[in-house]
Scaffold this motif. Structure first.
Motif, short mmCIF file in Angstrom:
data_model
loop_
_atom_site.label_atom_id
_atom_site.label_comp_id
_atom_site.label_asym_id
_atom_site.label_seq_id
_atom_site.Cartn_x
_atom_site.Cartn_y
_atom_site.Cartn_z
N ILE A 1 36.55 33.25 46.15
CA ILE A 1 35.38 34.15 46.65
C ILE A 1 34.18 32.97 46.69
CG2 ILE A 1 33.62 35.77 46.20
CD1 ILE A 1 35.91 37.32 45.08
N LEU B 1 37.23 36.79 39.17
CA LEU B 1 36.87 35.95 40.02
C LEU B 1 37.61 34.86 40.00
CD1 LEU B 1 34.51 38.18 40.61
CD2 LEU B 1 33.08 36.08 41.17
N SER C 1 44.54 35.60 41.58
CA SER C 1 44.63 36.50 42.82
C SER C 1 45.33 35.52 43.87
CB SER C 1 43.23 36.90 43.16
OG SER C 1 43.38 37.93 44.18
N ARG D 1 40.05 43.66 44.65
CA ARG D 1 40.53 42.45 44.31
C ARG D 1 40.00 42.13 42.81
NH1 ARG D 1 42.80 42.92 49.13
NH2 ARG D 1 44.71 41.83 49.55
N VAL D 2 38.45 42.27 43.00
CA VAL D 2 37.88 41.76 41.84
C VAL D 2 38.01 42.52 40.70
CG1 VAL D 2 35.30 41.48 40.84
CG2 VAL D 2 36.13 40.53 43.30
N TRP E 1 40.11 32.51 40.81
CA TRP E 1 40.93 32.38 42.10
C TRP E 1 42.48 32.37 41.71
CZ3 TRP E 1 44.11 28.26 43.42
CH2 TRP E 1 43.88 27.14 42.71
N GLN F 1 37.58 45.53 50.57
CA GLN F 1 38.85 44.74 50.22
C GLN F 1 38.50 43.63 49.15
OE1 GLN F 1 41.88 42.11 52.78
NE2 GLN F 1 40.42 43.47 53.92
N ILE F 2 37.49 43.11 48.96
CA ILE F 2 37.09 42.09 47.88
C ILE F 2 36.92 42.93 46.56
CG2 ILE F 2 35.71 40.31 47.17
CD1 ILE F 2 34.44 40.03 50.03
N CYS G 1 31.84 35.47 50.51
CA CYS G 1 32.75 35.43 51.49
C CYS G 1 34.20 35.23 50.76
CB CYS G 1 32.56 34.60 52.41
SG CYS G 1 33.93 34.57 53.91
N TRP G 2 35.36 36.35 51.12
CA TRP G 2 36.54 35.95 50.36
C TRP G 2 37.40 35.32 51.40
CZ3 TRP G 2 41.28 39.22 51.01
CH2 TRP G 2 42.19 38.86 50.18
N LEU H 1 28.68 43.38 46.36
CA LEU H 1 29.53 44.31 46.99
C LEU H 1 29.29 45.90 47.23
CD1 LEU H 1 33.01 42.93 45.62
CD2 LEU H 1 32.06 42.42 47.86
N GLY I 1 32.84 45.42 51.90
CA GLY I 1 33.31 44.74 50.76
C GLY I 1 34.22 45.57 49.94
#
Length: 279
Positions: free
Chosen positions: A49, A40, A45, A34-35, A42, A30-31, A62-63, A21, A28
């Motif tokens: 990913i 990570l 969130s 969130r990270v 899932w 937006q990802i 890729c998210w 990222l 990157g």
């Protein structure tokens, strides 16, 4: 069966994901937000990913969640992500990222997911790392927590004009209003008021340690063409750089000539192009 090296990533690979990222902090962002907030895992969130790389060496991510966001992808990585994602029904409301990656991904997924509502293939990505060379509007300020009701109609007008559908359709706007209130609480929403009327607004929709991404820029139609937007954006850039992140970024539709002129006056420099597929 997938014939390519792709897999869902977990918390043990967080450092690897953050490294990727950082290679493209704008695509990157937006990802990365969130990270930073959820890690990570899932289930903590609203998405997953996936990573791609030969011999299990991750080189692209890729998210997949409310949005589909590819980062640092190559054509083989796009083919791999499309093979995986195309096997299931679409869950995202948009695909967002670098133009070449998004358009390649959509070429491969369109046959599985059906027609898009809109495809915006060329959206200049703009970045500012210093204050605007024009005087900021002193009346542009952070929106206060007791002003959400005044801000909300302007936010609805902006969203409807930009996206082409009203945010009030699904649940009467309750979810969208919660998001606006969240931005206000986080000191990420700016406006200029005349009395109780909002005539300019913008939000820092994404914040990471590398950049903050501005979205929702809007001027009341009655006040357009009067030069208000440039000085207002200059105020947003100044505060964001001093208080939030080392760079301010955004992407704009290539056909929106007035907005592009505003951003140029504020010192934004193009750093490539985004594309967006809307469903």
């Amino acid at each position: 069966m997938l014939t390519v090296p792709i897999r869902q990533l977990g918390e043990s690979e967080r450092a690897t994901v953050e490294r990727i990222l950082d290679q493209d902090p704008y695509a990157g962002a937006q990802i990365a937000e969130r990270v930073a907030a959820h890690g990570l895992n899932w289930w903590r969130s609203d998405g997953r990913i996936y990573g791609y790389g030969p011999a299990r060496r991750i080189e692209s991510v890729c998210w997949s969640g409310a949005h589909l966001v590819p980062v640092c992808t190559t054509p083989p990585a796009i083919a791999a992500f499309a093979e995986l994602l195309g096997a299931d029904p679409r869950i995202c409301s948009s695909i967002i990222g670098r133009s070449e990656a998004v358009l390649d991904l959509w070429d491969r997924l369109g046959g599985h997911w059906g027609p898009a509502r809109d495809v915006r293939p060329h959206q200049p990505l703009l970045v500012a790392d210093r204050e605007a060379p024009i005087t900021p509007d002193p009346d542009v300020r952070l929106v206060r927590s007791n002003e959400v009701d005044q801000l909300f109609p302007a936010a609805v007008a902006m969203y409807t004009e930009e996206v082409g559908v009203s945010p009030l359709l699904d649940d009467g706007g309750r979810g969208y209003k919660r998001r606006i209130a969240e931005l206000v609480r986080g000191k990420r929403a700016y406006a200029r008021f005349i009395g109780d009327r909002v005539i300019f607004k913008a939000e820092l929709a994404i914040v990471t340690r590398r950049t903050t991404q501005v979205q929702g820029v809007w001027v009341d139609p009655e006040f357009r063409g009067q030069g208000l937007a440039s000085s207002a954006m200059a105020a947003v850039v100044r505060d964001a750089l001093h208080r939030v992140a080392p760079t301010v970024s955004l992407y704009v539709n290539d056909y929106n000539t007035p907005a592009r002129r505003v951003y140029a006056r504020c010192g934004f420099i193009q750093q490539g192009s985004f594309a967006t597929v809307l469903f």
